[in-house]
Write an enzyme that holds these catalytic residues in place. Structure first.
Site, mmCIF file in Angstrom:
data_model
loop_
_atom_site.group_PDB
_atom_site.id
_atom_site.type_symbol
_atom_site.label_atom_id
_atom_site.label_comp_id
_atom_site.label_asym_id
_atom_site.label_seq_id
_atom_site.Cartn_x
_atom_site.Cartn_y
_atom_site.Cartn_z
ATOM 1 N N GLN A 1 -6.988 -1.220 1.291
ATOM 2 C CA GLN A 1 -6.514 -0.958 2.646
ATOM 3 C C GLN A 1 -7.385 0.115 3.299
ATOM 4 O O GLN A 1 -7.487 1.239 2.794
ATOM 5 C CB GLN A 1 -5.056 -0.501 2.660
ATOM 6 N N TYR B 1 -1.423 5.337 12.953
ATOM 7 C CA TYR B 1 -2.802 5.732 12.689
ATOM 8 C C TYR B 1 -3.723 5.074 13.723
ATOM 9 O O TYR B 1 -3.265 4.431 14.659
ATOM 10 C CB TYR B 1 -3.163 5.425 11.239
ATOM 11 N N PRO C 1 0.839 -1.207 0.000
ATOM 12 C CA PRO C 1 0.000 0.000 0.000
ATOM 13 C C PRO C 1 0.867 1.247 0.000
ATOM 14 O O PRO C 1 1.745 1.396 0.858
ATOM 15 C CB PRO C 1 -0.811 -0.136 1.298
ATOM 16 N N GLY D 1 7.281 -1.504 -2.321
ATOM 17 C CA GLY D 1 6.697 -0.190 -2.478
ATOM 18 C C GLY D 1 7.367 0.598 -3.572
ATOM 19 O O GLY D 1 6.912 0.643 -4.710
ATOM 20 N N ARG D 2 8.485 1.221 -3.239
ATOM 21 C CA ARG D 2 9.138 2.139 -4.163
ATOM 22 C C ARG D 2 9.511 1.472 -5.487
ATOM 23 O O ARG D 2 9.348 2.065 -6.553
ATOM 24 C CB ARG D 2 10.381 2.737 -3.487
ATOM 25 N N ASN E 1 1.852 2.408 11.422
ATOM 26 C CA ASN E 1 2.334 3.775 11.196
ATOM 27 C C ASN E 1 1.674 4.852 12.056
ATOM 28 O O ASN E 1 1.588 6.005 11.660
ATOM 29 C CB ASN E 1 2.188 4.160 9.717
ATOM 30 N N TYR F 1 4.309 12.061 -4.029
ATOM 31 C CA TYR F 1 3.080 12.597 -3.451
ATOM 32 C C TYR F 1 2.573 13.846 -4.167
ATOM 33 O O TYR F 1 1.765 14.590 -3.619
ATOM 34 C CB TYR F 1 3.294 12.919 -1.966
#
Length: 367
Positions: free
Chosen positions: A102, A174, A25, A322-323, A172, A350
C-alpha cells in the site's frame, strides 16, 4: 457440499486467489525511525499470515521521505527498504500467498517534527492533527508533478521488491483523499472546485502507476464515509465517490481491485452505530459500480467471521480483516473451521517492540 463463497476462488486482476479473506493494511509502526526500513520481525509477521492463494496488503508504506510524517512508518523508496521488503515477499510467496504494497503519502496529516515541509492541498484548509498548529505549504503544480513521480517510482520499486502489485492509499484523509474531498480541497485551479477537477490528481496517480507496472497489478483504497483526519464534513460523500469510482473503472478497466472501508469505521476507530444508521450510509452503490465493470471489490471495517461469510454469499466480494487478522495469524483457517479467535490487545497495536506483533498464537485443538 459447496464451499461458502468466502472460500471460493476469485480473479482479481493478475491474482488468482483461492479464498476471499484478505489482510487489511494495518499501521504497525515497526520500521527504523531513521531509515524507514521495516523492523526485522516484519518478515515473520507477514509470513505468518500468508496462506496458499490468499491476499495480504501491507501497512501504509511511504513513497518518499518528504511524503512521510509518522514515526515508525516503513518506506519503499531506498535500496535498503526494497531489500528488506524482498525478504518479506519471498517468505509470503514461499507459502503460496500474494502480497500488495500500500503506497502512502501523508499530506496535511504529517507530523511537522518529522518532515521539513507539511504539504497540503489547500493552504486555506489546514488541519491541526497534532497538538500544535501545523504550518503547511500548498502543493504547487511542480510539487504535484513530483508527487505523481514518487508514486510511479514507488510502484516500480514495489515490483522490484517482489510485490504482486500495489494499492494506492486513497483513504483516511491522506494526500489522495485530500484532493478528492471538498472539505479539504478548496483550490481554484485545475485541481480544485468541481468534482472533475478534484479527481485530476488521484487519476494522474492511478494512471501513472498503471502505466508503470500494468493495471492488473494496481488497486485503490477509499474511505467514502470516514471522518478521520477531519474529512467528510457536511458534504454528501456519494456526490464525490460515485464519480470517483466511475472514473476509476473508466480509466483502468483491468484494475486488480477497488477496496472500500465500510461506514461503520473511521480510521482505526468504530463509528457511532446510531449515527451510521441515521445517515443511511452504504457501500452498495459503489460496489455495484466496481463489480458491474468486472473488477473485484474488497470491503473492510469491523467484520466478524459471521458477517464476512454472509457478505461474501450476498455480494460476492472479498472481505478484509484488520484487528482480527492481527491477533489471529491463521484467521482464514479459524473462520473456515469455526475455531475461536484470539482477542486482540489494543495497547500493542502501535508500540515499537515485538509484543503484539509476531507473537500471537496459532490455533491448537484442546487435548
Amino acid at each position: 457440499m459447496t464451499k461458502p463463497a468466502l472460500f471460493q476462488p476469485i480473479k482479481a486482476g493478475s491474482l488468482a486467489l483461492k479464498h476471499r479473506v484478505v489482510l487489511a493494511p494495518l499501521t504497525r509502526l515497526r520500521a527504523d525511525l531513521d531509515t524507514a526500513v521495516p523492523f526485522d520481525p516484519s518478515t515473520e509477521y507477514y509470513a505468518q499470515r500468508a496462506t496458499d492463494g490468499g491476499l495480504l496488503i501491507t501497512e501504509g508504506t511511504l513513497i518518499a521521505a518528504e511524503a512521510g510524517g509518522m514515526a515508525g512508518a516503513p518506506g519503499i523508496y531506498s535500496p535498503q527498504q526494497i531489500a528488506k521488503w524482498k525478504q518479506t515477499t519471498d517468505a509470503v510467496h514461499k507459502k503460496g500467498g500474494r502480497i500488495f504494497c500500500q503506497l502512502w503519502a501523508f499530506g496535511r496529516l504529517a507530523d511537522p517534527k518529522l518532515v521539513p515541509t507539511v504539504w497540503t492541498v489547500d493552504a486555506n484548509k489546514p488541519f491541526a492533527y497534532f497538538e500544535t498548529p501545523t504550518p503547511v505549504t500548498e502543493l504547487a503544480a511542480a510539487d504535484i508533478d513530483r508527487f505523481v513521480g514518487y508514486y510511479r517510482q514507488a510502484a516500480l520499486n514495489a515490483i522490484e521488491a517482489g510485490f504482486d502489485g500495489i494499492e494506492i492509499h486513497g483513504a483516511n484523509g491522506y494526500l489522495v483523499d485530500q484532493f478528492l474531498q471538498p472539505v479539504s480541497n478548496g483550490r481554484t485551479d485545475e485541481y480544485g472546485g468541481s468534482v472533475e477537477n478534484r479527481l485530476r490528481f488521484p487519476l494522474r496517480v492511478l494512471n501513472a502507476v498503471s502505466e508503470a507496472i500494468g493495471p492488473e497489478r494496481v488497486a485503490v483504497r477509499a474511505s467514502p464515509f470516514g471522518d478521520f483526519g477531519g474529512m467528510r464534513g457536511d458534504f454528501n460523500p456519494l456526490d464525490t465517490f460515485i464519480p470517483w469510482f466511475k472514473a476509476i473503472v473508466a480509466a483502468q478497466p483491468k484494475l486488480a481491485y477497488v477496496h472500500a472501508m465500510a461506514p461503520r469505521v473511521s480510521g482505526a476507530d468504530d463509528q457511532d452505530k446510531s449515527l451510521v444508521d441515521k445517515r443511511g450510509d452504504s457501500l452498495d452503490p459503489l460496489r455495484e459500480i466496481v463489480q458491474g465493470a468486472g473488477i473485484a471489490f474488497i470491503s473492510a471495517g469491523g467484520s466478524t467471521p459471521a458477517s464476512a461469510l454472509a457478505e461474501a454469499e450476498k455480494d460476492g466480494n472479498l472481505v478484509a480483516f484488520g484487528r482480527h487478522f492481527l491477533a489471529n495469524p491463521d484467521l482464514p483457517a479459524r473462520i473456515e473451521n469455526g475455531w475461536p479467535l484470539n482477542p486482540y490487545n489494543r495497547k500493542t497495536f502501535y508500540t515499537r517492540g515485538a509484543e503484539g506483533y509476531a507473537d500471537y498464537p496459532f490455533y491448537k485443538a484442546p487435548n
